[in-house]
Scaffold this active site. Structure first.
Site, PDB file in Angstrom:
ATOM      1  N   GLU A  64       0.811  -1.222   0.000  1.00  0.00           N
ATOM      2  CA  GLU A  64       0.000   0.000   0.000  1.00  0.00           C
ATOM      3  C   GLU A  64       0.846   1.274   0.000  1.00  0.00           C
ATOM      4  O   GLU A  64       1.889   1.345   0.646  1.00  0.00           O
ATOM      5  CB  GLU A  64      -0.912  -0.010   1.234  1.00  0.00           C
ATOM      6  CG  GLU A  64      -1.982   1.072   1.189  1.00  0.00           C
ATOM      7  CD  GLU A  64      -3.253   0.621   1.860  1.00  0.00           C
ATOM      8  OE1 GLU A  64      -4.049  -0.108   1.245  1.00  0.00           O
ATOM      9  OE2 GLU A  64      -3.449   0.991   3.030  1.00  0.00           O
ATOM     10  N   LYS A  66       0.170   4.944   1.136  1.00  0.00           N
ATOM     11  CA  LYS A  66      -0.754   5.889   1.815  1.00  0.00           C
ATOM     12  C   LYS A  66       0.067   6.851   2.664  1.00  0.00           C
ATOM     13  O   LYS A  66       0.956   6.450   3.399  1.00  0.00           O
ATOM     14  CB  LYS A  66      -1.821   5.157   2.647  1.00  0.00           C
ATOM     15  CG  LYS A  66      -1.363   4.384   3.838  1.00  0.00           C
ATOM     16  CD  LYS A  66      -2.554   3.874   4.672  1.00  0.00           C
ATOM     17  CE  LYS A  66      -2.083   2.843   5.693  1.00  0.00           C
ATOM     18  NZ  LYS A  66      -3.150   2.276   6.504  1.00  0.00           N
ATOM     19  N   LYS A 126      -7.579   2.427  -3.895  1.00  0.00           N
ATOM     20  CA  LYS A 126      -8.088   2.251  -2.530  1.00  0.00           C
ATOM     21  C   LYS A 126      -8.881   3.499  -2.181  1.00  0.00           C
ATOM     22  O   LYS A 126      -8.323   4.564  -1.913  1.00  0.00           O
ATOM     23  CB  LYS A 126      -6.909   2.067  -1.580  1.00  0.00           C
ATOM     24  CG  LYS A 126      -7.281   1.662  -0.179  1.00  0.00           C
ATOM     25  CD  LYS A 126      -7.466   0.158  -0.095  1.00  0.00           C
ATOM     26  CE  LYS A 126      -7.821  -0.329   1.279  1.00  0.00           C
ATOM     27  NZ  LYS A 126      -6.723  -0.253   2.242  1.00  0.00           N
ATOM     28  N   GLU A 175     -14.232  -6.302   0.704  1.00  0.00           N
ATOM     29  CA  GLU A 175     -13.644  -6.290   2.053  1.00  0.00           C
ATOM     30  C   GLU A 175     -14.697  -6.439   3.148  1.00  0.00           C
ATOM     31  O   GLU A 175     -15.723  -5.760   3.121  1.00  0.00           O
ATOM     32  CB  GLU A 175     -12.893  -4.967   2.239  1.00  0.00           C
ATOM     33  CG  GLU A 175     -12.285  -4.823   3.618  1.00  0.00           C
ATOM     34  CD  GLU A 175     -11.597  -3.478   3.788  1.00  0.00           C
ATOM     35  OE1 GLU A 175     -10.630  -3.203   3.060  1.00  0.00           O
ATOM     36  OE2 GLU A 175     -12.039  -2.708   4.658  1.00  0.00           O
ATOM     37  N   ASN A 196     -10.525  -7.442   6.769  1.00  0.00           N
ATOM     38  CA  ASN A 196      -9.801  -6.339   7.405  1.00  0.00           C
ATOM     39  C   ASN A 196      -9.697  -6.591   8.910  1.00  0.00           C
ATOM     40  O   ASN A 196     -10.715  -6.696   9.596  1.00  0.00           O
ATOM     41  CB  ASN A 196     -10.489  -4.996   7.115  1.00  0.00           C
ATOM     42  CG  ASN A 196      -9.539  -3.828   7.339  1.00  0.00           C
ATOM     43  OD1 ASN A 196      -8.574  -3.945   8.104  1.00  0.00           O
ATOM     44  ND2 ASN A 196      -9.784  -2.721   6.674  1.00  0.00           N
ATOM     45  N   GLU A 226      -5.867  -8.245   5.682  1.00  0.00           N
ATOM     46  CA  GLU A 226      -5.585  -6.814   5.536  1.00  0.00           C
ATOM     47  C   GLU A 226      -5.418  -6.143   6.894  1.00  0.00           C
ATOM     48  O   GLU A 226      -6.195  -6.398   7.812  1.00  0.00           O
ATOM     49  CB  GLU A 226      -6.763  -6.103   4.850  1.00  0.00           C
ATOM     50  CG  GLU A 226      -7.166  -6.634   3.501  1.00  0.00           C
ATOM     51  CD  GLU A 226      -8.392  -5.885   2.982  1.00  0.00           C
ATOM     52  OE1 GLU A 226      -8.926  -6.295   1.959  1.00  0.00           O
ATOM     53  OE2 GLU A 226      -8.840  -4.899   3.614  1.00  0.00           O
ATOM     54  N   SER A 227      -4.438  -5.276   6.997  1.00  0.00           N
ATOM     55  CA  SER A 227      -4.192  -4.410   8.175  1.00  0.00           C
ATOM     56  C   SER A 227      -3.485  -5.144   9.314  1.00  0.00           C
ATOM     57  O   SER A 227      -3.800  -6.310   9.610  1.00  0.00           O
ATOM     58  CB  SER A 227      -5.474  -3.808   8.756  1.00  0.00           C
ATOM     59  OG  SER A 227      -6.160  -3.051   7.802  1.00  0.00           O
TER      60      SER A 227
HETATM   61  O1  LIG Z   1      -6.508   2.913   8.654  1.00  0.00           O
HETATM   62  C1  LIG Z   1      -7.475   3.609   9.027  1.00  0.00           C
HETATM   63  O2  LIG Z   1      -7.404   4.440   9.937  1.00  0.00           O
HETATM   64  C2  LIG Z   1      -8.795   3.457   8.338  1.00  0.00           C
HETATM   65  C3  LIG Z   1      -9.886   4.174   8.781  1.00  0.00           C
HETATM   66  C4  LIG Z   1     -11.121   4.076   8.131  1.00  0.00           C
HETATM   67  C5  LIG Z   1     -11.262   3.257   7.044  1.00  0.00           C
HETATM   68  C6  LIG Z   1     -10.159   2.535   6.570  1.00  0.00           C
HETATM   69  C7  LIG Z   1      -8.945   2.646   7.211  1.00  0.00           C
HETATM   70  N1  LIG Z   1      -7.831   1.958   6.748  1.00  0.00           N
HETATM   71  C8  LIG Z   1      -7.730   1.349   5.480  1.00  0.00           C
HETATM   72  C9  LIG Z   1      -7.082   0.049   5.585  1.00  0.00           C
HETATM   73  O3  LIG Z   1      -7.791  -0.900   5.712  1.00  0.00           O
HETATM   74  C10 LIG Z   1      -5.579  -0.044   5.590  1.00  0.00           C
HETATM   75  O4  LIG Z   1      -5.040   1.061   4.905  1.00  0.00           O
HETATM   76  C11 LIG Z   1      -4.981  -1.305   4.961  1.00  0.00           C
HETATM   77  O5  LIG Z   1      -5.682  -2.456   5.263  1.00  0.00           O
HETATM   78  C12 LIG Z   1      -3.514  -1.446   5.416  1.00  0.00           C
HETATM   79  O6  LIG Z   1      -3.456  -1.523   6.820  1.00  0.00           O
HETATM   80  P1  LIG Z   1      -2.084  -1.317   7.622  1.00  0.00           P
HETATM   81  O7  LIG Z   1      -1.105  -2.329   7.113  1.00  0.00           O
HETATM   82  O8  LIG Z   1      -2.431  -1.572   9.045  1.00  0.00           O
HETATM   83  O9  LIG Z   1      -1.635   0.064   7.353  1.00  0.00           O
END
Ligand SMILES: O=C(O)c1ccccc1NCC(=O)[C@H](O)[C@H](O)COP(=O)(O)O
Length: 267
Positions: A64, A66, A126, A175, A196, A226-227
């Site tokens: 990603e 961001k 995204k 998702e 997620n 994810e995340s």
């Molecule tokens: O990350 C946030 O704060 C968020 C808030 C509201 C909606 C979506 C959000 N995040 C998007 C994502 O799901 C993440 O960017 C993506 O899965 C990557 O996660 P990470 O590796 O923990 O940065």
């Protein structure tokens, strides 16, 4: 729906109306269709890239790009999407995910365009897709895939948006975060199913979310966790459960060299 998702979706509704006044739906559609005829811009095959990477025994990593997020604030500054994209590609990413939402993630369509132009791998837009206009726009800026977040959408809407994306040759990542959302997602045709680990209401992140939903995922779906993937132990835990596709942002965005961080995390 969570508070932040409510807010984001309300913003998106306003943005779609405003954007349609600047570039009409017909014009956006024409741009999307032109891209499909242009060898430089036609869809690169997002799902295909994940599958072919996994077929070699490696993890299929959606890396990603961001700058910031509602839960974490600024993640990377200065921020150079083209350099990040090249680094990710050089170190084995299967695909990219580029945040284009401006208000909440400090993203931009231009970031996706710059990232895609700097590499050969497919790119997910995204964003928070609620209207077909955004799908034409996604293809018009060169995206190869779009995200549908079940928590933001009714089933009929999801089906309509998926059909629109597929008509344009875009792949779809759907998702979910819990069992009812997962059940709803299984009504779509896309084989790409993201779980997620982040609760978008509390921003709590736990990899148990993926593990607790595993048994509900049919064999014909490619599960993407994810995340919250931050350490080699996190990756190993997922791979021990035959989960081979990952979407990772923060762990890479905070590193000096995001691609090197990818290589290290998945080595
Ligand atoms: O990350 C946030 O704060 C968020 C808030 C509201 C909606 C979506 C959000 N995040 C998007 C994502 O799901 C993440 O960017 C993506 O899965 C990557 O996660 P990470 O590796 O923990 O940065």
């Amino acid at each position: 729906m969570s508070d932040i998702l409510d807010k984001i979706v309300d913003t998106k509704k306003i943005e779609v109306v405003a954007d349609t006044k600047k570039i009409s739906l017909a014009e956006q559609r024409q741009r999307a269709e032109e891209n499909n005829r242009n060898p430089l811009f036609k869809p690169r095959g997002f799902i295909q890239s994940i599958e072919s990477t996994i077929a070699t025994g490696k993890a299929g990593v959606i890396a990603e790009i961001k700058k910031a997020s509602p839960s974490k604030g600024i993640l990377r500054d200065p921020f150079h999407p083209a350099e990040i994209a090249q680094s990710y590609e050089n170190h084995g990413a299967a695909c990219l995910s580029v945040l284009t939402d401006q208000q909440y993630f400090q993203g931009a369509n231009a970031y996706l365009q710059a990232a895609r132009a700097a590499c050969q791998i497919p790119v997910l837009r995204k964003d928070f897709t609620i209207d077909p206009y955004q799908i034409y726009e996604a293809r018009a800026i060169g995206a190869d895939a779009i995200l549908l977040i079940v928590a933001c959408l009714e089933l009929n809407q999801m089906k309509e948006l998926e059909a629109c994306a597929h008509e344009l040759g875009l792949d779809v990542l759907v998702e979910v975060h819990n069992a009812p959302e997962l059940e709803k997602a299984l009504h779509l045709n896309t084989p790409l199913l993201g779980i997620n680990n982040r609760n978008l209401k509390t921003f709590e992140v736990t990899l148990q979310t993926t593990l607790s939903l595993l048994l509900m995922v049919p064999d014909n779906k490619r599960l993407v966790t994810e995340s919250g993937i931050m350490t080699q132990a996190d990756v190993q835990l997922m791979r021990d459960h035959q989960i081979n596709a990952f979407l990772v942002g923060e762990a890479f965005m905070r590193a000096n060299d995001p691609g090197l961080a990818l290589k290290t995390l998945f080595s």
